[in-house]
Design an enzyme around this catalytic site. Structure first.
Site, PDB file in Angstrom:
ATOM      1  N   GLU A   1      -6.034   6.220  -2.449  1.00 45.65           N
ATOM      2  CA  GLU A   1      -6.108   5.165  -1.432  1.00 45.65           C
ATOM      3  C   GLU A   1      -6.491   3.821  -2.039  1.00 45.65           C
ATOM      4  O   GLU A   1      -5.916   2.786  -1.686  1.00 45.65           O
ATOM      5  CB  GLU A   1      -7.108   5.560  -0.342  1.00 45.65           C
ATOM      6  CG  GLU A   1      -6.476   6.394   0.746  1.00 45.65           C
ATOM      7  CD  GLU A   1      -5.392   5.626   1.457  1.00 45.65           C
ATOM      8  OE1 GLU A   1      -5.662   4.531   1.976  1.00 45.65           O
ATOM      9  OE2 GLU A   1      -4.226   6.121   1.472  1.00 45.65           O
TER      10      GLU A   1
ATOM     11  N   HIS B   1       1.789   4.256  -3.010  1.00 44.41           N
ATOM     12  CA  HIS B   1       1.623   5.719  -2.940  1.00 44.41           C
ATOM     13  C   HIS B   1       2.792   6.424  -3.630  1.00 44.41           C
ATOM     14  O   HIS B   1       2.619   7.450  -4.290  1.00 44.41           O
ATOM     15  CB  HIS B   1       1.534   6.198  -1.487  1.00 44.41           C
ATOM     16  CG  HIS B   1       0.174   6.085  -0.881  1.00 44.41           C
ATOM     17  ND1 HIS B   1      -0.953   6.658  -1.445  1.00 44.41           N
ATOM     18  CD2 HIS B   1      -0.236   5.480   0.252  1.00 44.41           C
ATOM     19  CE1 HIS B   1      -2.008   6.399  -0.673  1.00 44.41           C
ATOM     20  NE2 HIS B   1      -1.610   5.685   0.363  1.00 44.41           N
TER      21      HIS B   1
ATOM     22  N   TYR C   1      -4.503  14.144  -2.693  1.00 47.99           N
ATOM     23  CA  TYR C   1      -4.949  13.322  -1.566  1.00 47.99           C
ATOM     24  C   TYR C   1      -6.164  13.948  -0.887  1.00 47.99           C
ATOM     25  O   TYR C   1      -6.148  14.311   0.293  1.00 47.99           O
ATOM     26  CB  TYR C   1      -3.803  13.159  -0.564  1.00 47.99           C
ATOM     27  CG  TYR C   1      -3.939  11.952   0.342  1.00 47.99           C
ATOM     28  CD1 TYR C   1      -4.120  12.115   1.713  1.00 47.99           C
ATOM     29  CD2 TYR C   1      -3.858  10.659  -0.162  1.00 47.99           C
ATOM     30  CE1 TYR C   1      -4.232  11.020   2.555  1.00 47.99           C
ATOM     31  CE2 TYR C   1      -3.952   9.562   0.672  1.00 47.99           C
ATOM     32  CZ  TYR C   1      -4.141   9.745   2.032  1.00 47.99           C
ATOM     33  OH  TYR C   1      -4.242   8.655   2.866  1.00 47.99           O
TER      34      TYR C   1
ATOM     35  N   ASP D   1     -10.339  13.451   7.326  1.00 49.74           N
ATOM     36  CA  ASP D   1      -9.593  12.508   6.470  1.00 49.74           C
ATOM     37  C   ASP D   1      -9.647  12.951   5.012  1.00 49.74           C
ATOM     38  O   ASP D   1      -9.847  12.147   4.087  1.00 49.74           O
ATOM     39  CB  ASP D   1     -10.137  11.080   6.641  1.00 49.74           C
ATOM     40  CG  ASP D   1      -9.205  10.006   6.071  1.00 49.74           C
ATOM     41  OD1 ASP D   1      -7.983  10.223   6.052  1.00 49.74           O
ATOM     42  OD2 ASP D   1      -9.734   8.971   5.620  1.00 49.74           O
TER      43      ASP D   1
ATOM     44  N   HIS E   1     -10.172   7.419   3.202  1.00 50.12           N
ATOM     45  CA  HIS E   1     -10.126   6.017   3.633  1.00 50.12           C
ATOM     46  C   HIS E   1     -11.517   5.412   3.742  1.00 50.12           C
ATOM     47  O   HIS E   1     -11.661   4.210   3.939  1.00 50.12           O
ATOM     48  CB  HIS E   1      -9.424   5.890   4.988  1.00 50.12           C
ATOM     49  CG  HIS E   1      -7.965   6.167   4.948  1.00 50.12           C
ATOM     50  ND1 HIS E   1      -7.443   7.420   5.174  1.00 50.12           N
ATOM     51  CD2 HIS E   1      -6.916   5.357   4.690  1.00 50.12           C
ATOM     52  CE1 HIS E   1      -6.137   7.367   5.066  1.00 50.12           C
ATOM     53  NE2 HIS E   1      -5.787   6.136   4.768  1.00 50.12           N
TER      54      HIS E   1
ATOM     55  N   HIS F   1       0.835  -1.209   0.000  1.00 48.85           N
ATOM     56  CA  HIS F   1       0.000   0.000   0.000  1.00 48.85           C
ATOM     57  C   HIS F   1       0.867   1.255   0.000  1.00 48.85           C
ATOM     58  O   HIS F   1       0.689   2.166  -0.815  1.00 48.85           O
ATOM     59  CB  HIS F   1      -0.912  -0.023   1.238  1.00 48.85           C
ATOM     60  CG  HIS F   1      -1.762   1.188   1.430  1.00 48.85           C
ATOM     61  ND1 HIS F   1      -3.126   1.195   1.231  1.00 48.85           N
ATOM     62  CD2 HIS F   1      -1.442   2.448   1.831  1.00 48.85           C
ATOM     63  CE1 HIS F   1      -3.613   2.396   1.487  1.00 48.85           C
ATOM     64  NE2 HIS F   1      -2.613   3.186   1.858  1.00 48.85           N
ATOM     65  N   GLU F   2       1.849   1.286   0.921  1.00 49.87           N
ATOM     66  CA  GLU F   2       2.646   2.509   1.066  1.00 49.87           C
ATOM     67  C   GLU F   2       3.548   2.750  -0.132  1.00 49.87           C
ATOM     68  O   GLU F   2       3.658   3.872  -0.619  1.00 49.87           O
ATOM     69  CB  GLU F   2       3.479   2.450   2.358  1.00 49.87           C
ATOM     70  CG  GLU F   2       2.676   2.294   3.640  1.00 49.87           C
ATOM     71  CD  GLU F   2       1.499   3.261   3.767  1.00 49.87           C
ATOM     72  OE1 GLU F   2       0.589   2.980   4.554  1.00 49.87           O
ATOM     73  OE2 GLU F   2       1.460   4.284   3.048  1.00 49.87           O
TER      74      GLU F   2
HETATM   75  C1  LIG Z   1       0.237  10.686   7.430  1.00 48.95           C
HETATM   76  C2  LIG Z   1      -0.935  10.027   8.091  1.00 48.95           C
HETATM   77  C3  LIG Z   1      -1.916   9.515   7.051  1.00 48.95           C
HETATM   78  C4  LIG Z   1      -1.268   8.570   6.052  1.00 48.95           C
HETATM   79  C5  LIG Z   1      -2.251   7.488   5.684  1.00 48.95           C
HETATM   80  C6  LIG Z   1      -1.517   6.317   5.011  1.00 48.95           C
HETATM   81  S1  LIG Z   1      -1.109   6.615   3.354  1.00 48.95           S
HETATM   82  C7  LIG Z   1      -2.406   5.121   5.004  1.00 48.95           C
HETATM   83  O1  LIG Z   1      -3.370   5.092   4.273  1.00 48.95           O
HETATM   84  N1  LIG Z   1      -2.046   4.118   5.813  1.00 48.95           N
HETATM   85  C8  LIG Z   1      -2.804   2.909   5.777  1.00 48.95           C
HETATM   86  C9  LIG Z   1      -2.028   1.838   6.534  1.00 48.95           C
HETATM   87  C10 LIG Z   1      -2.617   0.494   6.231  1.00 48.95           C
HETATM   88  C11 LIG Z   1      -2.560   0.007   4.906  1.00 48.95           C
HETATM   89  C12 LIG Z   1      -3.089  -1.231   4.612  1.00 48.95           C
HETATM   90  C13 LIG Z   1      -3.688  -2.017   5.663  1.00 48.95           C
HETATM   91  C14 LIG Z   1      -3.741  -1.501   6.980  1.00 48.95           C
HETATM   92  C15 LIG Z   1      -3.216  -0.227   7.264  1.00 48.95           C
HETATM   93  C16 LIG Z   1      -4.176   3.102   6.349  1.00 48.95           C
HETATM   94  O2  LIG Z   1      -5.126   2.527   5.850  1.00 48.95           O
HETATM   95  N2  LIG Z   1      -4.250   3.895   7.437  1.00 48.95           N
HETATM   96  C17 LIG Z   1      -5.540   4.071   8.141  1.00 48.95           C
HETATM   97  C18 LIG Z   1      -5.401   3.520   9.537  1.00 48.95           C
HETATM   98  C19 LIG Z   1      -5.898   5.548   8.203  1.00 48.95           C
HETATM   99  O3  LIG Z   1      -4.965   6.390   8.037  1.00 48.95           O
HETATM  100  O4  LIG Z   1      -7.091   5.823   8.418  1.00 48.95           O
HETATM  101 ZN   LIG Z   2      -2.650   5.226   2.102  1.00 47.63          ZN
END
Ligand SMILES: CCCCC[C@H](S)C(=O)N[C@@H](Cc1ccccc1)C(=O)N[C@@H](C)C(=O)O
Ligand SMILES: [Zn+2]
Ligand SMILES: [Ca+2]
Ligand SMILES: [Ca+2]
Length: 318
Positions: free
Chosen positions: A174, A154, A165, A238, A243, A150-151
């Site tokens: 996302e 991005h 975003y 958000d 998300h 996922h990261e």
């Molecule tokens: C700088 C703060 C916000 C960044 C959000 C990051 S890109 C993100 O979307 N992180 C994921 C992590 C993740 C990915 C796959 C599976 C589980 C968790 C995400 O979904 N974060 C959630 C918790 C959120 O930010 O609401």
């Molecule tokens: Zn993300």
């Protein structure tokens, strides 16, 4: 000075043993993977419970088995898995297709709250950062390949479509990260779970996940455009619920991949992300970009093309 690419072992967050690519310099081993055809390296750092890059993780005997090293072992290993996916499946050399360094930091804390462990992970424009999780909502997030996928996706997005975003482009941003996180994980594990974060979410509760691609509503996401959730375009909102509303294109992806499979879907989604989507693309633009990509690769009006039209129509788009 003596130095060499070496192979070490590491223990992951979930207790598994992994073989990792390390680098030895004057008797010290570091998490620097120089085995890829990159200009840079894959390197993993310990942020020291700050919002920072930190210092590269080292070890004296090339066995990265201490408790503090576990999250780094996973981040390092899985970054290599995701690199391999984009290189092998799409001939993309790192996130920018220029072979740039893939840098990860673990034990990162939220810049807005350094007082406690961070329940998240992110791409910060230059590198990946992973929180430890508080042990209740999350365990260390690098332990899950779909998170790492996922990261790093991005980063690919930033160097291609560069979807802003917020609002619909942000929900697409996302969604594409969830899509490739899922595809990379399925390719590595040999089967698809249609779930995101199941390995790190609520370690005390089994069988749940942060999100479901096949059934977004199971975890509070909409799965139809009629149910788009309007939230403030602020950090607290958000950025318009990126998300939350990602559930809508995620469900469309499920419809498509369930019809034509993950490999063809991955080729179509990659082409759309890198050739057609732009920073302000809306959901309808994503549908059209995916249709064009399917036509380019598999032909107008083919099974793949129609799966996309049907998959998006089923969620109220197009
Ligand atoms: C700088 C703060 C916000 C960044 C959000 C990051 S890109 C993100 O979307 N992180 C994921 C992590 C993740 C990915 C796959 C599976 C589980 C968790 C995400 O979904 N974060 C959630 C918790 C959120 O930010 O609401
Ligand atoms: Zn993300
Ligand atoms: Ca998963
Ligand atoms: Ca759980």
């Amino acid at each position: 000075i003596q130095h060499a690419e070496t192979t070490g072992t590491g223990t992951g967050v979930l207790g598994d043993t992994k073989t990792i690519n390390t680098y030895e310099q004057s008797g010290t081993y570091s998490l620097s993977d120089r085995t890829k055809p990159m200009n840079g390296n894959i390197e993993t750092y310990d942020a020291g419970d700050q919002w920072a890059t930190g210092t590269i993780v080292t070890d004296s005997d090339n066995n990265f088995t201490s408790s503090r090293q576990k999250a780094a072992v996973d981040a390092h290993f899985y970054a290599g898995v995701v690199y391999d996916y984009f290189k092998e499946e799409h001939n993309r050399n790192s996130y920018d297709n220029q072979g740039s360094d893939i840098i990860s930091s673990v034990h990162v804390r939220d810049q807005n709250d350094l007082s406690r462990p961070w329940n998240n992970a992110a791409w910060v424009g230059t590198q990946m950062v992973y929180g430890d999780g508080d042990g209740s909502t999350f365990t260390a997030l690098s332990a899950s390949l779909d998170v790492v996928g996922h990261e790093l996706t991005h980063a690919v997005t930033d160097f291609s479509a560069d979807l802003v975003y917020e609002l619909e482009p942000g929900a697409l941003n996302e969604s594409f990260s969830d899509v490739f996180g899922l595809i990379v994980e399925a390719g590595y594990e040999g089967s698809v779970d249609w779930l995101l974060g199941e390995e790190v979410y609520t370690p005390g509760i089994s069988g749940d996940a942060l999100r479901s691609i096949s059934n977004p509503t199971q975890y509070g996401q909409p799965d139809h455009y009629d149910d788009f959730v309007v939230l403030p375009n602020t950090q607290q909102g958000d950025w318009g619920g990126v998300h939350t509303n990602s559930g809508i294109p995620n469900k469309a992806f499920y419809n498509i991949a369930n019809t034509i499979g993950l490999d063809k879907s991955g080729q179509i989604y990659y082409r759309a992300l890198t050739q057609y989507l732009t920073s302000q693309s809306q959901f309808i633009d994503a549908r059209n970009a995916l249709l064009q990509s399917a036509a380019d690769i598999y032909g107008e009006d083919g099974v793949e093309y129609n799966a996309i039209a049907d998959g998006f129509a089923a969620v109220g788009i197009g």
